[in-house]
Design an enzyme around this catalytic site. Structure first.
Site, PDB file in Angstrom:
ATOM      1  CB  CYS A  32      22.349 -17.582 -24.177  1.00 11.52           C
ATOM      2  SG  CYS A  32      22.182 -16.597 -25.676  1.00 11.52           S
TER       3      CYS A  32
ATOM      4  CB  CYS B 244      23.614 -13.700 -37.968  1.00 13.46           C
ATOM      5  SG  CYS B 244      21.898 -13.145 -38.017  1.00 13.46           S
TER       6      CYS B 244
ATOM      7  CB  SER C 286      14.988  -8.349 -31.986  1.00 13.47           C
ATOM      8  OG  SER C 286      15.585  -9.339 -31.181  1.00 13.47           O
TER       9      SER C 286
ATOM     10  CG  HIS D 254      16.101  -3.784 -31.563  1.00 17.04           C
ATOM     11  ND1 HIS D 254      16.039  -4.127 -30.224  1.00 17.04           N
ATOM     12  CD2 HIS D 254      16.686  -4.855 -32.165  1.00 17.04           C
ATOM     13  CE1 HIS D 254      16.550  -5.315 -30.037  1.00 17.04           C
ATOM     14  NE2 HIS D 254      16.943  -5.794 -31.194  1.00 17.04           N
TER      15      HIS D 254
ATOM     16  CG  ASN E  81      25.596  -5.155 -24.069  1.00 17.72           C
ATOM     17  OD1 ASN E  81      25.735  -4.571 -22.993  1.00 17.72           O
ATOM     18  ND2 ASN E  81      24.634  -6.037 -24.273  1.00 17.72           N
TER      19      ASN E  81
ATOM     20  CB  CYS F  52      22.253  -8.855 -25.774  1.00 14.95           C
ATOM     21  SG  CYS F  52      21.200  -9.665 -24.623  1.00 14.95           S
TER      22      CYS F  52
END
Ligand code: SAH
Length: 367
Positions: free
Chosen positions: A104, A111, A228, A230, A313, A356
């Site tokens: 990964c 970001c 993504s 969500h 998480n 993640c």
């Protein structure tokens, strides 16, 4: 800053070696070590020792140095904290799985996307990574794999996913790859060309940057795309993902379907399951209610996709909570009943903060 030999062309490397008073063929030897990910000159065993020492004073090998290496308790996941020479730090994660070795990689330091549930965006964007800096993350993992198994060649031919080398790549580390699309494309081209990693073993995950998806369509390589998502409504998605105020759900999905239909690939939909603590300290479902499962099914019905459910998480700074295992299974069952292919993502390396959304810029105060 010392020059980074990994960034040199073969001609530049030759000149560098000649300038150090060494024969030309040394450049080729160094080049081979670099392409295998040698982290330092001391590992370049076929160079004379004094030349290795001189090199060490004059230059560095890769555009990153391992600052710290963390192993998960099951020994299957390794997280690398890397220093990028200009003081920025990033993380990448090696996952040993039954189907091969997956890495990964991060595409940016930090970001800018501001997703409310994620650790990577907490300190904002620092900068884009170059194609070489992304590629170097794969080499760091490859070097680790080869040195732990005590060989410097694949145990089976290139391209065999179980040859002991890196076989899969997911661009799912820190950063938004489609805000750095050209470097990500350059990196993928190189991973495919230099390391024989097939397009279909490479996945790019995006929060939904429509022009970036269009660029991948134009590029034309049949890699895997993950969105993504969500949340299944603009209203809810806008609350947790600021990017949704720029690119709405239907625009994002129609770009994604264009991509997957072009390559006849399955779209991966990532869906974090979020809960929230109420005043009584109980966890209430946020985007993981049965109603949202129905809405998600309406959105995806009849499409070639797979939903990857990711129970949230923990990130200390974020006030969400992970829903119970029961709630997760209820959500999955509701989708499956509607005929939507759905899996719960097996998290790797939660104990070392490498699952993640747990990758972050400055890891110093984390385990
Ligand atoms: N910027 C890209 C790449 C990040 S991929 C993207 O948004 O797709 C990492 C995946 O983990 C994304 O789906 C991201 O939304 C998700 N994620 C972020 N924070 C998380 C958390 N705390 N728990 C579980 N998944 C998380």
């Amino acid at each position: 800053m010392k020059p980074i030999l990994f960034d040199f062309s073969p001609a530049q490397l030759e000149q560098f070696v000649l300038d150090m008073g060494q024969p030309k063929f040394r450049a080729k030897q160094i080049g081979e070590w670099l392409s295998r990910g040698a982290p330092d000159f001391a590992s370049m065993k076929n160079l004379p020792e004094n030349f290795r020492r001189d090199l060490d004073m004059a230059a560095q090998t890769l555009p990153c140095k391992i600052v710290r290496k963390l192993e998960s308790s099951d020994g299957q996941t390794t997280k690398f904290l890397l220093d990028m020479c200009d003081g920025e730090q990033i993380e990448c994660v090696l996952m040993r799985t039954s189907y091969g070795n997956s890495v990964c990689v991060s595409s940016q330091a930090g970001c800018a996307m501001g997703c409310r549930f994620c650790a990577s965006t907490l300190l904002g964007l620092k900068r884009n990574l170059t194609a070489n800096e992304i590629f170097a993350q794969i080499l760091v993992a490859q070097w680790e794999l080869r040195s732990t198994r005590g060989g410097d060649r694949p145990v089976r031919p290139n391209g065999d996913p179980n040859n002991g080398d890196v076989s899969h790549i997911v661009v799912m580390g820190t950063g938004e790859p489609l805000q750095n699309t050209e470097n990500v494309i350059g990196f993928i081209e190189r991973a495919n060309h230099d390391m024989g990693i097939g397009w279909r073993r490479i996945t790019v995950s995006t929060c939904g940057i429509v022009p970036g998806i269009d660029r991948l369509i134009e590029w034309g390589r049949p890699i895997n795309l993950a969105i993504s998502l969500h949340a299944p409504t603009d209203e809810l998605r806008g609350q947790i993902m600021p990017i949704n105020n720029k690119y709405k759900l239907d625009e994002v999905l129609s770009a994604a379907w264009r991509f997957t239909e072009l390559h006849n690939r399955q779209l991966m939909i990532e869906y974090i399951l979020l809960g929230r603590k109420n005043a009584a300290g109980e966890t209430e479902l946020y985007n993981a209610t049965p109603e949202y499962a129905e809405k998600l099914a309406d959105l995806l019905h009849g499409k070639n996709c797979m939903v990857n459910l990711i129970p949230w998480n923990a990130v200390d700074e974020r006030d969400f909570a992970a829903p119970s295992g029961n709630a997760v299974h209820r959500f999955q069952d509701a989708l499956i009943k509607r005929g939507i292919h759905t899996r719960i993502r097996r998290e790797r390396g939660t104990d070392i903060g490498s699952a993640c959304g747990q990758l972050r810029l400055n890891n110093a105060r984390k385990k």
